[in-house]
Design a protein around this motif. Structure first.
Motif, PDB file in Angstrom:
ATOM      1  N   PRO A  48       1.405 -12.074  22.826  1.00 49.14           N
ATOM      2  CA  PRO A  48       1.901 -11.416  21.611  1.00 49.14           C
ATOM      3  C   PRO A  48       0.843 -11.465  20.505  1.00 49.14           C
ATOM      4  N   ALA A  49       0.572 -10.335  19.902  1.00 48.85           N
ATOM      5  CA  ALA A  49      -0.481 -10.237  18.890  1.00 48.85           C
ATOM      6  C   ALA A  49       0.098  -9.750  17.576  1.00 48.85           C
ATOM      7  N   ILE A  50      -0.538 -10.144  16.477  1.00 47.03           N
ATOM      8  CA  ILE A  50      -0.252  -9.546  15.177  1.00 47.03           C
ATOM      9  C   ILE A  50      -0.884  -8.161  15.192  1.00 47.03           C
ATOM     10  N   ALA A  51      -0.095  -7.138  14.927  1.00 45.36           N
ATOM     11  CA  ALA A  51      -0.532  -5.761  15.144  1.00 45.36           C
ATOM     12  C   ALA A  51      -1.592  -5.325  14.150  1.00 45.36           C
ATOM     13  N   ALA A  52      -2.454  -4.420  14.600  1.00 40.93           N
ATOM     14  CA  ALA A  52      -3.430  -3.800  13.709  1.00 40.93           C
ATOM     15  C   ALA A  52      -2.695  -3.085  12.578  1.00 40.93           C
ATOM     16  N   GLY A  53      -3.293  -3.090  11.396  1.00 38.85           N
ATOM     17  CA  GLY A  53      -2.670  -2.494  10.228  1.00 38.85           C
ATOM     18  C   GLY A  53      -1.817  -3.461   9.434  1.00 38.85           C
ATOM     19  N   SER A  54      -1.531  -4.652   9.980  1.00 38.28           N
ATOM     20  CA  SER A  54      -0.750  -5.636   9.234  1.00 38.28           C
ATOM     21  C   SER A  54      -1.514  -6.044   7.979  1.00 38.28           C
ATOM     22  N   VAL A  55      -0.772  -6.238   6.889  1.00 33.14           N
ATOM     23  CA  VAL A  55      -1.376  -6.519   5.585  1.00 33.14           C
ATOM     24  C   VAL A  55      -0.872  -7.870   5.093  1.00 33.14           C
ATOM     25  N   PHE A  56      -1.789  -8.691   4.572  1.00 28.81           N
ATOM     26  CA  PHE A  56      -1.461 -10.015   4.036  1.00 28.81           C
ATOM     27  C   PHE A  56      -2.034 -10.124   2.629  1.00 28.81           C
ATOM     28  N   VAL A  57      -1.194 -10.544   1.695  1.00 29.44           N
ATOM     29  CA  VAL A  57      -1.614 -10.700   0.297  1.00 29.44           C
ATOM     30  C   VAL A  57      -1.654 -12.189  -0.012  1.00 29.44           C
TER      31      VAL A  57
ATOM     32  N   VAL B 150       7.547   8.054   0.027  1.00 31.76           N
ATOM     33  CA  VAL B 150       8.703   8.238  -0.838  1.00 31.76           C
ATOM     34  C   VAL B 150       9.579   9.320  -0.222  1.00 31.76           C
ATOM     35  N   LYS B 151      10.797   8.953   0.126  1.00 30.35           N
ATOM     36  CA  LYS B 151      11.688   9.868   0.833  1.00 30.35           C
ATOM     37  C   LYS B 151      11.867  11.166   0.058  1.00 30.35           C
ATOM     38  N   GLY B 152      11.783  12.277   0.781  1.00 26.93           N
ATOM     39  CA  GLY B 152      11.951  13.583   0.166  1.00 26.93           C
ATOM     40  C   GLY B 152      10.687  14.155  -0.432  1.00 26.93           C
ATOM     41  N   THR B 153       9.571  13.402  -0.366  1.00 26.90           N
ATOM     42  CA  THR B 153       8.301  13.878  -0.891  1.00 26.90           C
ATOM     43  C   THR B 153       7.203  13.606   0.131  1.00 26.90           C
ATOM     44  N   SER B 154       5.977  14.035  -0.186  1.00 28.53           N
ATOM     45  CA  SER B 154       4.835  13.710   0.661  1.00 28.53           C
ATOM     46  C   SER B 154       4.003  12.599   0.046  1.00 28.53           C
ATOM     47  N   ASN B 155       4.520  11.932  -0.998  1.00 30.79           N
ATOM     48  CA  ASN B 155       3.783  10.872  -1.675  1.00 30.79           C
ATOM     49  C   ASN B 155       3.910   9.551  -0.934  1.00 30.79           C
ATOM     50  N   LEU B 156       2.850   8.765  -1.017  1.00 33.86           N
ATOM     51  CA  LEU B 156       2.826   7.462  -0.361  1.00 33.86           C
ATOM     52  C   LEU B 156       2.713   6.355  -1.398  1.00 33.86           C
ATOM     53  N   ARG B 157       3.494   5.327  -1.190  1.00 34.41           N
ATOM     54  CA  ARG B 157       3.464   4.161  -2.076  1.00 34.41           C
ATOM     55  C   ARG B 157       2.901   2.980  -1.297  1.00 34.41           C
ATOM     56  N   ASP B 158       1.989   2.235  -1.905  1.00 33.73           N
ATOM     57  CA  ASP B 158       1.407   1.052  -1.280  1.00 33.73           C
ATOM     58  C   ASP B 158       2.114  -0.181  -1.827  1.00 33.73           C
ATOM     59  N   LEU B 159       2.956  -0.810  -1.006  1.00 32.59           N
ATOM     60  CA  LEU B 159       3.741  -1.950  -1.472  1.00 32.59           C
ATOM     61  C   LEU B 159       2.887  -3.186  -1.719  1.00 32.59           C
ATOM     62  N   ALA B 160       1.660  -3.194  -1.185  1.00 30.24           N
ATOM     63  CA  ALA B 160       0.772  -4.315  -1.497  1.00 30.24           C
ATOM     64  C   ALA B 160       0.328  -4.278  -2.955  1.00 30.24           C
ATOM     65  N   ALA B 161       0.450  -3.109  -3.600  1.00 28.00           N
ATOM     66  CA  ALA B 161       0.046  -2.971  -4.999  1.00 28.00           C
ATOM     67  C   ALA B 161       1.169  -3.313  -5.960  1.00 28.00           C
TER      68      ALA B 161
ATOM     69  N   GLY C 254      -4.467  -1.660  -2.320  1.00 24.89           N
ATOM     70  CA  GLY C 254      -3.499  -2.632  -2.828  1.00 24.89           C
ATOM     71  C   GLY C 254      -3.868  -3.330  -4.107  1.00 24.89           C
ATOM     72  N   ALA C 255      -4.704  -2.718  -4.984  1.00 24.66           N
ATOM     73  CA  ALA C 255      -5.008  -3.347  -6.270  1.00 24.66           C
ATOM     74  C   ALA C 255      -3.710  -3.575  -7.045  1.00 24.66           C
ATOM     75  N   ARG C 256      -3.553  -4.748  -7.624  1.00 29.10           N
ATOM     76  CA  ARG C 256      -2.313  -5.131  -8.289  1.00 29.10           C
ATOM     77  C   ARG C 256      -1.985  -4.187  -9.447  1.00 29.10           C
ATOM     78  N   GLY C 257      -0.723  -3.761  -9.478  1.00 33.93           N
ATOM     79  CA  GLY C 257      -0.278  -2.903 -10.563  1.00 33.93           C
ATOM     80  C   GLY C 257      -0.687  -1.456 -10.430  1.00 33.93           C
ATOM     81  N   SER C 258      -1.372  -1.124  -9.367  1.00 35.75           N
ATOM     82  CA  SER C 258      -1.807   0.263  -9.189  1.00 35.75           C
ATOM     83  C   SER C 258      -0.601   1.152  -8.977  1.00 35.75           C
ATOM     84  N   GLU C 259      -0.574   2.258  -9.700  1.00 35.74           N
ATOM     85  CA  GLU C 259       0.522   3.213  -9.568  1.00 35.74           C
ATOM     86  C   GLU C 259       0.091   4.444  -8.790  1.00 35.74           C
ATOM     87  N   ILE C 260      -1.034   4.355  -8.093  1.00 35.96           N
ATOM     88  CA  ILE C 260      -1.554   5.502  -7.354  1.00 35.96           C
ATOM     89  C   ILE C 260      -0.607   5.854  -6.218  1.00 35.96           C
TER      90      ILE C 260
END
Length: 563
Positions: free
Chosen positions: A329-338, A106-117, A379-385
């Motif tokens: 060409p490879a799909i990079a490590a860390g890629s996330v699929f839901v 989150v810009k301007g903070t040190s908090n991280l948001r998981d978009l998979a959630a 990435g649990a759905r709806g998680s606000e962590i």
């Protein structure tokens, strides 16, 4: 090469914990002609190749192609060597994983948001979470993280090693190039997957006296990161998940009915049905794996709900076969699929099913650690962590001491050439953006004016000639406008020529305006500063750049007018 099917009594993981005694250049297919970029981790292919070399030295009278043991350990895929990622300094033996690419700060903070959630709120502005050398272990309570420390070293090509210095010989002699390397003294945790019998043979091979292990390129020079393994080596433990490399490691998968979050822990090399490279996720392989553990119905299909995917080139050299690898060409490590499916039924309490699923590897070259994944890592759905805490950036240890005079001289020539190329490119671009070109006769007069500007006095003379042009000629130049939009030049051709010819004006700020040109100029100046050169060329060199710009600008205008 297909790995052995999952068998709880034969599925083990052998942690490979080691410290680098020397810097290691683990060649990446990225980089440039002047920079050999390193991977910020030790790939499974490097571990496999190093151990295969030791086996050959330990068995001098045995041809690898005739050895069943060699085939089982290094060729058949019965043993898979996973990438070695940094060990967290506060958790010995714990292997960190690539940062999930669904993570945003989150810009301007040190908090991280998981978009998979879930989607961010409307008032949040998100930026990237980490660089390529940062690794982590996410959980609901905290986010363990660490960055691989890198270093840069400058070298000069010396084809004639007997002379011990660069020469003026043709081709590569005297060329400056840079190695990026993983710094020595860091601990990494890799792993080998296989049956207890094969893993015991690997332990014996690692603990045996013999050929020193070397990782990466330039192993006989100052690189070749010599791994020093803990003694005694840890025992292999039953496989539960790739995220667990210690006996007491815990698994807390975030699994939900109808939904699966899959995170790649290594690059994935996929091929289409014709065998050509593709960046499409191999859904058919995943569906087969899910059906084999009873998480997906036999006729059910997965739906790709979301993806946070990046790509990277994979190439290198095969120590096993002593041949270069084709770049793929490879799909990079860390890629996330839901994925979603009404018939998708993960079993959070069934540790055996989770282990059986993550035992699989996807795609090609799985024995070398490619195609590894974990599910329910985050990435649990709806998680606000919001995972709090700054991600450290990779620190690069730049070369110490004074840069040799020969290197400084060569670097000055290279950066001077880079600046001239940028000047020519910008002059051509600017000439292409002039509206309502002057007449051929007027452009001919401008060519004469440009030829006058050969030195400081000549620029003054050319400026005087420009100022003395008849009113109709000035009006024609005033009617030719250069429009480049925000951040670029917006002036008439007459105004621009007056700026370029003015000895007291900052012509560079005008001629090299625009975001891309300014960024490239900053990069060139940063390289000059790193090598201890003056922040910018001297007055004579700047005058030469101004002359090249003026000549190129007028020449391109004449070409356009002739067309």
């Amino acid at each position: 090469m297909m790995p052995m099917p999952f068998d709880a009594e034969a599925a083990f993981i052998l942690p490979l914990v080691f410290e680098l005694d020397r810097p290691a250049v683990l060649a990446s297919a990225a980089g440039s002609t002047a920079l050999q970029e390193t991977l910020p981790y030790v790939p499974g292919a490097s571990l496999l190749g190093a151990l295969a070399r030791r086996w050959r030295h330990a068995n001098p009278g045995v041809a690898p192609r005739t050895s069943d043991q060699f085939r089982r350990l290094f060729v058949s895929g019965a043993v898979r060597f996973l990438n070695a990622y940094p060990e967290h300094p506060d958790s010995p033996g714990r292997r960190l994983l690539p940062v999930p690419r669904s993570m945003r700060r989150v810009k301007g903070t040190s908090n991280l948001r998981d978009l998979a959630a879930g989607e961010p709120s409307d008032d949040e502005s998100l930026v990237g979470a980490a660089d390529r050398a940062t690794f982590c272990a996410p959980s609901a309570e905290q986010l363990l993280r660490a960055s691989t420390q890198l270093r840069l070293a400058y070298h000069m090509a010396r084809p004639d090693r007997a002379r011990g210095r660069a020469t003026e010989a043709p081709q590569a002699a005297g060329q400056l190039f840079t190695y990026e390397a993983v710094e020595a003294g860091q601990k990494f945790v890799g792993a080998a997957l296989g049956a207890p019998e094969e893993l015991d043979q690997l332990r014996d091979l690692l603990q045996a006296e013999g050929e020193p292990l070397r990782l990466g390129r330039s192993a006989t020079a100052e690189y070749g990161g010599a791994p020093r393994f803990d003694a005694p080596l840890p025992e292999a433990i039953p496989f539960r998940s790739e995220r667990v490399t210690t006996e007491d490691g815990e698994i807390e998968p975030q699994l939900e009915p109808g939904r699966l979050v899959l995170t790649l822990t290594s690059p994935l090399l996929a091929a289409d049905r014709w065998g050509s490279p593709t960046l499409d996720f191999p859904e058919a392989q995943l569906q087969a794996a899910l059906r084999s553990v009873g998480w997906l119905g036999e006729l059910a299909k997965l739906r790709l709900r979301d993806r946070f995917q990046a790509s990277e080139p994979v190439g290198g050299f095969s120590d096993l076969w002593q041949l270069p690898r084709p770049t793929w060409p490879a799909i990079a490590a860390g890629s996330v699929f839901v994925f979603e499916s009404d018939e998708l039924a993960p079993k959070p309490d069934d540790a055996g099913a989770l282990a059986a699923l993550e035992w699989h590897s996807l795609g090609l070259r799985t024995a070398e650690g490619f195609g590894r994944f974990v599910v329910g890592l985050h990435g649990a759905r709806g998680s606000e962590i919001l995972f709090s805490g700054e991600f450290p950036s990779a620190e690069i240890d730049r070369p110490h001491g004074d840069v040799p005079e020969a290197v400084q001289k060569l670097a000055a020539e290279i950066t001077a050439a880079e600046r001239l190329d940028l000047v020519r490119q910008q002059a051509v671009l600017r000439a292409q953006r002039v509206k309502d070109l002057p007449s051929g006769a007027l452009l001919g007069r401008l060519s004469e004016l440009a030829r006058l500007a050969s030195d400081a006095a000549g620029f003054g003379q050319a400026g005087a000639v420009l100022g003395a042009l008849p009113r109709p000629a000035k009006d024609a130049l005033q009617g030719c406008r250069i429009r480049e939009g925000p951040g670029g030049l917006n002036a008439t051709l007459l105004e621009h020529l007056q700026t370029v010819l003015n000895p007291d004006g900052d012509w560079q700020a005008t001629a090299l305006s625009g975001t891309e040109a300014a960024t490239e100029l900053q990069a060139i100046e940063a390289r000059r500063q790193t090598l201890g050169l003056a922040p910018r060329p001297d007055a004579k060199a700047l005058l030469g750049e101004r002359r090249v710009y003026l000549l190129t600008l007028v020449a391109e205008l004449r070409l356009r007018q002739r067309r």
